[in-house]
Design a protein around this motif. Structure first.
Motif, PDB file in Angstrom:
ATOM      1  N   GLY A   1       0.873  -1.168   0.126  1.00  0.00           N
ATOM      2  CA  GLY A   1       0.068   0.090  -0.161  1.00  0.00           C
ATOM      3  C   GLY A   1       0.803   1.400  -0.150  1.00  0.00           C
ATOM      4  N   VAL A   2       0.584   1.980  -0.849  1.00  0.00           N
ATOM      5  CA  VAL A   2       1.387   3.307  -1.180  1.00  0.00           C
ATOM      6  C   VAL A   2       0.714   4.627  -0.514  1.00  0.00           C
ATOM      7  CG1 VAL A   2       3.107   4.760  -2.566  1.00  0.00           C
ATOM      8  CG2 VAL A   2       2.639   2.237  -3.009  1.00  0.00           C
ATOM      9  N   THR A   3       1.009   4.959   0.591  1.00  0.00           N
ATOM     10  CA  THR A   3       0.687   6.222   0.924  1.00  0.00           C
ATOM     11  C   THR A   3       1.156   7.502   1.030  1.00  0.00           C
ATOM     12  OG1 THR A   3       1.326   5.862   3.290  1.00  0.00           O
ATOM     13  CG2 THR A   3      -0.941   5.027   2.496  1.00  0.00           C
ATOM     14  N   ASP A   4       2.838   7.353   0.943  1.00  0.00           N
ATOM     15  CA  ASP A   4       3.483   8.349   0.690  1.00  0.00           C
ATOM     16  C   ASP A   4       3.276   9.387  -0.452  1.00  0.00           C
ATOM     17  OD1 ASP A   4       6.330   9.496  -0.359  1.00  0.00           O
ATOM     18  OD2 ASP A   4       6.448   9.509   1.985  1.00  0.00           O
TER      19      ASP A   4
ATOM     20  N   LYS B   1       5.841   9.820  -7.945  1.00  0.00           N
ATOM     21  CA  LYS B   1       6.953   9.375  -8.600  1.00  0.00           C
ATOM     22  C   LYS B   1       6.271   8.040  -9.432  1.00  0.00           C
ATOM     23  CE  LYS B   1      10.961   8.885 -10.157  1.00  0.00           C
ATOM     24  NZ  LYS B   1      11.357   9.601 -11.302  1.00  0.00           N
ATOM     25  N   LEU B   2       5.368   7.480  -8.784  1.00  0.00           N
ATOM     26  CA  LEU B   2       4.880   6.180  -9.343  1.00  0.00           C
ATOM     27  C   LEU B   2       3.927   6.637 -10.721  1.00  0.00           C
ATOM     28  CD1 LEU B   2       4.072   3.812  -6.438  1.00  0.00           C
ATOM     29  CD2 LEU B   2       5.527   3.131  -8.286  1.00  0.00           C
ATOM     30  N   ALA B   3       3.232   7.937 -10.442  1.00  0.00           N
ATOM     31  CA  ALA B   3       2.299   8.443 -11.324  1.00  0.00           C
ATOM     32  C   ALA B   3       3.157   8.678 -12.580  1.00  0.00           C
ATOM     33  CB  ALA B   3       1.414   9.463 -10.931  1.00  0.00           C
ATOM     34  N   GLU B   4       4.210   9.139 -12.336  1.00  0.00           N
ATOM     35  CA  GLU B   4       5.283   9.833 -13.519  1.00  0.00           C
ATOM     36  C   GLU B   4       5.756   8.479 -14.104  1.00  0.00           C
ATOM     37  OE1 GLU B   4       9.855  11.003 -13.434  1.00  0.00           O
ATOM     38  OE2 GLU B   4       8.631  12.205 -11.931  1.00  0.00           O
ATOM     39  N   LEU B   5       6.198   7.624 -13.436  1.00  0.00           N
ATOM     40  CA  LEU B   5       6.583   6.149 -14.027  1.00  0.00           C
ATOM     41  C   LEU B   5       5.787   5.464 -14.782  1.00  0.00           C
ATOM     42  CD1 LEU B   5       8.871   5.068 -10.992  1.00  0.00           C
ATOM     43  CD2 LEU B   5       9.847   6.256 -13.104  1.00  0.00           C
ATOM     44  N   ALA B   6       4.590   5.502 -14.462  1.00  0.00           N
ATOM     45  CA  ALA B   6       3.379   4.770 -15.019  1.00  0.00           C
ATOM     46  C   ALA B   6       2.907   5.561 -16.482  1.00  0.00           C
ATOM     47  CB  ALA B   6       2.295   4.823 -14.083  1.00  0.00           C
TER      48      ALA B   6
ATOM     49  N   LEU C   1     -16.673   1.900  -3.902  1.00  0.00           N
ATOM     50  CA  LEU C   1     -15.820   2.654  -4.404  1.00  0.00           C
ATOM     51  C   LEU C   1     -15.553   2.360  -5.993  1.00  0.00           C
ATOM     52  CD1 LEU C   1     -13.550   1.461  -1.353  1.00  0.00           C
ATOM     53  CD2 LEU C   1     -14.511   3.870  -1.850  1.00  0.00           C
ATOM     54  N   GLY C   2     -14.450   3.051  -6.518  1.00  0.00           N
ATOM     55  CA  GLY C   2     -14.160   2.737  -7.910  1.00  0.00           C
ATOM     56  C   GLY C   2     -12.804   2.237  -8.068  1.00  0.00           C
ATOM     57  N   ILE C   3     -12.421   1.647  -8.989  1.00  0.00           N
ATOM     58  CA  ILE C   3     -10.921   1.078  -9.052  1.00  0.00           C
ATOM     59  C   ILE C   3     -10.298   1.401 -10.585  1.00  0.00           C
ATOM     60  CG2 ILE C   3     -11.461  -0.796  -7.504  1.00  0.00           C
ATOM     61  CD1 ILE C   3     -10.765  -2.047 -10.876  1.00  0.00           C
ATOM     62  N   CYS C   4      -9.226   1.375 -10.565  1.00  0.00           N
ATOM     63  CA  CYS C   4      -8.330   1.350 -11.739  1.00  0.00           C
ATOM     64  C   CYS C   4      -7.133   0.655 -11.806  1.00  0.00           C
ATOM     65  CB  CYS C   4      -8.222   2.795 -12.450  1.00  0.00           C
ATOM     66  SG  CYS C   4      -7.468   2.902 -14.065  1.00  0.00           S
ATOM     67  N   TYR C   5      -6.925  -0.303 -12.712  1.00  0.00           N
ATOM     68  CA  TYR C   5      -5.698  -1.128 -12.731  1.00  0.00           C
ATOM     69  C   TYR C   5      -4.771  -0.398 -13.358  1.00  0.00           C
ATOM     70  CZ  TYR C   5      -7.673  -5.767 -11.142  1.00  0.00           C
ATOM     71  OH  TYR C   5      -8.250  -6.648 -10.270  1.00  0.00           O
ATOM     72  N   ILE C   6      -3.356  -0.427 -13.039  1.00  0.00           N
ATOM     73  CA  ILE C   6      -2.404   0.369 -13.738  1.00  0.00           C
ATOM     74  C   ILE C   6      -1.229  -0.450 -14.018  1.00  0.00           C
ATOM     75  CG2 ILE C   6      -0.710   2.316 -13.145  1.00  0.00           C
ATOM     76  CD1 ILE C   6      -3.732   3.108 -12.974  1.00  0.00           C
ATOM     77  N   GLY C   7      -1.194  -0.820 -15.168  1.00  0.00           N
ATOM     78  CA  GLY C   7      -0.124  -1.830 -15.771  1.00  0.00           C
ATOM     79  C   GLY C   7       1.110  -0.892 -16.073  1.00  0.00           C
ATOM     80  N   GLY C   8       0.960   0.261 -16.100  1.00  0.00           N
ATOM     81  CA  GLY C   8       2.020   1.415 -16.379  1.00  0.00           C
ATOM     82  C   GLY C   8       3.046   1.316 -15.615  1.00  0.00           C
ATOM     83  N   ILE C   9       2.885   0.782 -14.387  1.00  0.00           N
ATOM     84  CA  ILE C   9       4.199   0.469 -13.252  1.00  0.00           C
ATOM     85  C   ILE C   9       5.051  -0.194 -13.739  1.00  0.00           C
ATOM     86  CG2 ILE C   9       2.811   1.110 -11.129  1.00  0.00           C
ATOM     87  CD1 ILE C   9       3.211  -1.895 -10.569  1.00  0.00           C
ATOM     88  N   ARG C  10       4.927  -1.076 -14.960  1.00  0.00           N
ATOM     89  CA  ARG C  10       5.785  -2.002 -15.452  1.00  0.00           C
ATOM     90  C   ARG C  10       6.866  -1.295 -16.481  1.00  0.00           C
ATOM     91  NH1 ARG C  10       1.608  -5.230 -15.700  1.00  0.00           N
ATOM     92  NH2 ARG C  10       1.131  -5.189 -18.072  1.00  0.00           N
TER      93      ARG C  10
ATOM     94  N   LEU D   1      10.540  -0.765 -14.434  1.00  0.00           N
ATOM     95  CA  LEU D   1      10.439  -1.443 -13.176  1.00  0.00           C
ATOM     96  C   LEU D   1      11.754  -1.278 -12.347  1.00  0.00           C
ATOM     97  CD1 LEU D   1       8.553  -4.975 -13.833  1.00  0.00           C
ATOM     98  CD2 LEU D   1       8.037  -3.133 -12.400  1.00  0.00           C
ATOM     99  N   ASP D   2      12.809  -1.301 -12.964  1.00  0.00           N
ATOM    100  CA  ASP D   2      14.066  -0.942 -12.081  1.00  0.00           C
ATOM    101  C   ASP D   2      13.691   0.201 -11.219  1.00  0.00           C
ATOM    102  OD1 ASP D   2      15.798  -2.643 -13.186  1.00  0.00           O
ATOM    103  OD2 ASP D   2      16.408  -1.639 -14.683  1.00  0.00           O
ATOM    104  N   GLU D   3      13.098   1.207 -11.490  1.00  0.00           N
ATOM    105  CA  GLU D   3      12.883   2.620 -10.641  1.00  0.00           C
ATOM    106  C   GLU D   3      11.679   2.157  -9.782  1.00  0.00           C
ATOM    107  OE1 GLU D   3      13.228   6.575 -12.621  1.00  0.00           O
ATOM    108  OE2 GLU D   3      13.421   5.465 -14.394  1.00  0.00           O
ATOM    109  N   VAL D   4      10.883   1.359 -10.094  1.00  0.00           N
ATOM    110  CA  VAL D   4       9.816   1.104  -9.043  1.00  0.00           C
ATOM    111  C   VAL D   4      10.309   0.188  -8.063  1.00  0.00           C
ATOM    112  CG1 VAL D   4       7.632  -0.404  -8.911  1.00  0.00           C
ATOM    113  CG2 VAL D   4       7.949   1.254 -10.723  1.00  0.00           C
ATOM    114  N   VAL D   5      11.045  -0.809  -8.531  1.00  0.00           N
ATOM    115  CA  VAL D   5      11.851  -1.680  -7.447  1.00  0.00           C
ATOM    116  C   VAL D   5      12.556  -0.916  -6.432  1.00  0.00           C
ATOM    117  CG1 VAL D   5      13.675  -3.282  -6.917  1.00  0.00           C
ATOM    118  CG2 VAL D   5      11.620  -3.893  -8.785  1.00  0.00           C
ATOM    119  N   ASN D   6      13.391   0.124  -6.954  1.00  0.00           N
ATOM    120  CA  ASN D   6      13.909   1.080  -5.974  1.00  0.00           C
ATOM    121  C   ASN D   6      13.032   1.865  -5.064  1.00  0.00           C
ATOM    122  OD1 ASN D   6      16.540   0.147  -6.916  1.00  0.00           O
ATOM    123  ND2 ASN D   6      16.775   1.797  -8.672  1.00  0.00           N
TER     124      ASN D   6
END
Length: 249
Positions: A50-53, A59-64, A130-139, A142-147
């Motif tokens: 869970g990402v709350t920060d 940053k995840l939005a940018e990477l996606a 609630l509403g949802i949206c899957y985000i495949g863009g984090i792939r 992935l190097d930056e997401v892992v970090n």
């Protein structure tokens, strides 16, 4: 028809959420629902972050791919294939499990386990209004997401799930008709039948876009898929997976 089926059939991706966080109880219920999903041989080869920060979400939005709903939502979950804890099990039990951990089969198990858990989570969230949206863009990176998420080797972030209170409801895109998708006993391999079905579905999608945009858009499903599949994307994935000590056998 019942409330569960109504919830499932009412699904649509939400890309604009109210500025209202999920409660602790909602998050715990969604995760508990994810854990209730079937898991192959009780392996439970996935984890949820869970990402709350706020900076991490930004940053995840940018990477996606600059997707604002990755940053602005009620809560953002990242579903990961996770065979790291099973590495620890091997050490704990004194078993040589590396050949199994590196098998294509166990990798597929981890992917399937994570997907089943995520869909349970999505349905649970939607059942709460609630509403949802899957985000495949984090792939995408992935190097930056892992970090960013500090995931260890043998853990692969697969996709995100943005959850929140919908600011508005988008229209539902028509899925492939039942007869196009459902095969009984054997796969329908008649090429002409399949092409005719694709043309029929193209007309459905074309009308959907014409109605939704007031005549400004009229592309078909096969046009979309042709353009998308012609463009090679995330072709680094095999090397990335192997770099995470998952040299698939």
């Amino acid at each position: 028809m019942n409330k569960v089926i109504e919830t499932i059939l009412n699904h649509r991706s939400i890309r604009k959420f109210e500025d209202k966080p999920l409660s602790k109880e909602q998050i715990e219920a969604i995760v508990a629902s994810a854990q209730a999903a079937s898991t192959s041989s009780f392996i439970q080869a996935y984890s949820i972050i869970g990402v709350t920060d706020k900076e991490k979400k930004k940053k995840l939005a940018e990477l996606a791919g600059q997707q604002p709903y990755v940053e602005k939502n009620g809560h953002f979950f990242v579903f990961c294939a996770d065979l790291y804890r099973h590495t620890l099990i091997g050490e704990l039990e004194g078993k040589d499990i590396e050949p199994s951990i590196e098998s294509t089969e166990k990798f597929m198990v981890a992917l399937i386990d994570a997907a089943l858990a995520a869909q349970n989570a999505a349905i649970a969230a939607e059942s709460m209004g609630l509403g949802i949206c899957y985000i495949g863009g984090i792939r995408n990176h992935l190097d930056e997401v892992v970090n960013l998420l500090k995931t260890p080797q043998r853990v692969i972030p697969l996709f995100g799930l943005a959850v929140g209170y919908p600011e508005n409801l988008s229209a539902q895109k028509p899925r492939l008709p039942f007869k196009h998708l459902y095969h009984e006993n054997t796969y329908e391999e008649n090429t002409q039948t399949l092409i005719d079905e694709l043309k029929e579905y193209n007309e459905i999608i074309k009308k959907y876009y014409l109605d939704r945009t007031g005549g400004k858009r009229s592309d078909t499903w096969t046009e979309q898929m042709g353009k998308m599949l012609e463009k090679q994307s995330r072709m680094y994935m095999k090397d990335f997976v192997e770099g995470q000590k998952l040299k698939l056998r």
